[in-house]
Design an enzyme around this catalytic site. Sequence first.
Site, PDB file in Angstrom:
ATOM      1  N   HIS A 110       0.838  -1.214   0.000  1.00  0.00           N
ATOM      2  CA  HIS A 110       0.000   0.000   0.000  1.00  0.00           C
ATOM      3  C   HIS A 110       0.872   1.263   0.000  1.00  0.00           C
ATOM      4  O   HIS A 110       0.549   2.245  -0.661  1.00  0.00           O
ATOM      5  CB  HIS A 110      -0.879   0.054   1.264  1.00  0.00           C
ATOM      6  CG  HIS A 110      -1.934  -0.998   1.376  1.00  0.00           C
ATOM      7  ND1 HIS A 110      -2.069  -1.808   2.485  1.00  0.00           N
ATOM      8  CD2 HIS A 110      -2.933  -1.363   0.545  1.00  0.00           C
ATOM      9  CE1 HIS A 110      -3.108  -2.612   2.334  1.00  0.00           C
ATOM     10  NE2 HIS A 110      -3.642  -2.373   1.152  1.00  0.00           N
TER      11      HIS A 110
ATOM     12  N   LYS B  72     -17.340  -6.408   7.662  1.00  0.00           N
ATOM     13  CA  LYS B  72     -16.103  -7.147   7.908  1.00  0.00           C
ATOM     14  C   LYS B  72     -15.692  -6.979   9.364  1.00  0.00           C
ATOM     15  O   LYS B  72     -15.765  -5.874   9.902  1.00  0.00           O
ATOM     16  CB  LYS B  72     -14.994  -6.543   7.043  1.00  0.00           C
ATOM     17  CG  LYS B  72     -14.643  -7.326   5.820  1.00  0.00           C
ATOM     18  CD  LYS B  72     -13.359  -6.747   5.269  1.00  0.00           C
ATOM     19  CE  LYS B  72     -13.039  -7.200   3.885  1.00  0.00           C
ATOM     20  NZ  LYS B  72     -11.875  -6.519   3.326  1.00  0.00           N
TER      21      LYS B  72
ATOM     22  N   SER C 160      -3.141  -7.652   3.385  1.00  0.00           N
ATOM     23  CA  SER C 160      -3.364  -7.395   4.816  1.00  0.00           C
ATOM     24  C   SER C 160      -3.800  -8.671   5.509  1.00  0.00           C
ATOM     25  O   SER C 160      -3.379  -8.966   6.637  1.00  0.00           O
ATOM     26  CB  SER C 160      -4.436  -6.317   5.009  1.00  0.00           C
ATOM     27  OG  SER C 160      -4.050  -5.129   4.396  1.00  0.00           O
TER      28      SER C 160
ATOM     29  N   ARG D 136      -2.395  -6.313  -7.869  1.00  0.00           N
ATOM     30  CA  ARG D 136      -1.241  -7.182  -7.584  1.00  0.00           C
ATOM     31  C   ARG D 136      -1.085  -8.275  -8.622  1.00  0.00           C
ATOM     32  O   ARG D 136       0.006  -8.570  -9.074  1.00  0.00           O
ATOM     33  CB  ARG D 136      -1.401  -7.831  -6.207  1.00  0.00           C
ATOM     34  CG  ARG D 136      -1.147  -6.888  -5.063  1.00  0.00           C
ATOM     35  CD  ARG D 136      -1.600  -7.474  -3.771  1.00  0.00           C
ATOM     36  NE  ARG D 136      -3.015  -7.837  -3.865  1.00  0.00           N
ATOM     37  CZ  ARG D 136      -3.753  -8.264  -2.853  1.00  0.00           C
ATOM     38  NH1 ARG D 136      -3.211  -8.404  -1.681  1.00  0.00           N
ATOM     39  NH2 ARG D 136      -5.025  -8.559  -3.015  1.00  0.00           N
TER      40      ARG D 136
HETATM   41  O1  PNS Z   1      -9.066  -2.886   0.698  1.00  0.00           O
HETATM   42  P1  PNS Z   1     -10.381  -3.400   0.194  1.00  0.00           P
HETATM   43  O2  PNS Z   1     -11.125  -4.087   1.307  1.00  0.00           O
HETATM   44  O3  PNS Z   1     -10.228  -4.255  -1.025  1.00  0.00           O
HETATM   45  O4  PNS Z   1     -11.226  -2.097  -0.236  1.00  0.00           O
HETATM   46  C1  PNS Z   1     -12.536  -2.218  -0.735  1.00  0.00           C
HETATM   47  C2  PNS Z   1     -13.250  -0.851  -0.780  1.00  0.00           C
HETATM   48  C3  PNS Z   1     -13.216  -0.169   0.567  1.00  0.00           C
HETATM   49  C4  PNS Z   1     -12.577   0.043  -1.803  1.00  0.00           C
HETATM   50  C5  PNS Z   1     -14.735  -1.114  -1.235  1.00  0.00           C
HETATM   51  O5  PNS Z   1     -15.276  -2.113  -0.431  1.00  0.00           O
HETATM   52  C6  PNS Z   1     -15.617   0.119  -1.147  1.00  0.00           C
HETATM   53  O6  PNS Z   1     -15.439   1.062  -1.888  1.00  0.00           O
HETATM   54  N1  PNS Z   1     -16.589   0.103  -0.214  1.00  0.00           N
HETATM   55  C7  PNS Z   1     -17.488   1.219   0.024  1.00  0.00           C
HETATM   56  C8  PNS Z   1     -18.909   0.860  -0.374  1.00  0.00           C
HETATM   57  C9  PNS Z   1     -19.089   0.987  -1.878  1.00  0.00           C
HETATM   58  O7  PNS Z   1     -18.978   2.051  -2.449  1.00  0.00           O
HETATM   59  N2  PNS Z   1     -19.361  -0.146  -2.519  1.00  0.00           N
HETATM   60  C10 PNS Z   1     -19.561  -0.195  -3.945  1.00  0.00           C
HETATM   61  C11 PNS Z   1     -18.265  -0.470  -4.682  1.00  0.00           C
HETATM   62  S1  PNS Z   1     -18.582  -1.762  -5.771  1.00  0.00           S
END
Ligand code: PNS
Length: 161
Positions: A18, A42, A129, A91
């Site tokens: 990151h 989560k 993570s 990745r």
């Molecule tokens: O590090 P991660 O867990 O892969 O990040 C995922 C994240 C936080 C980018 C995604 O879950 C997100 O944007 N969540 C907020 C809710 C949202 O907007 N969902 C629609 C996206 S498809």
Amino acid sequence: MKRSAVYPGSFDPITNGHVCVTERAAAIFDEVRVSILVNVQKNATFSVEERCAMAREALSHLPNVTVEHFEGLLVDYVRSLGARVIIRGLRAMSDFEYEFQMALMNRQLAPEIETFFIVTDPKYSYISSSSVREIFQFGGTVHDVVPSGVFRRLRERFHRI
Ligand code: PNS
């Protein structure tokens, strides 16, 4: 006008992968806002305050990077900041399907917002993570894949000296 980009994620915890993506985004955009999701579904290992503190410490060498947290839809949050770009790290091919779907979903919701992908440096391509947390809990060593402040907090959290 400032070219701002939002780098969203769970960052539970932030890893060297990151950090690398943030450094590269910060070299291109005027401002990068690392945005940590307050994730209700989560079960996060670290609280959002802890995740923000670890990210702030790990990114303190980057003057045009800020760390904050958000709730709700990412595109609503990006819009509220007046930003137009979402940064995501890629990745491996295994990330692609999820990232592609998320980018298309966000584009459907907010066509004016673009998702930019930064391909991870190969030396970090295997780090996540979740694997950091798991390896550490089962006694493995992770000090070379996370910032030192994260390593310290992992030791505190899992009672290892
Ligand atoms: O590090 P991660 O867990 O892969 O990040 C995922 C994240 C936080 C980018 C995604 O879950 C997100 O944007 N969540 C907020 C809710 C949202 O907007 N969902 C629609 C996206 S498809």
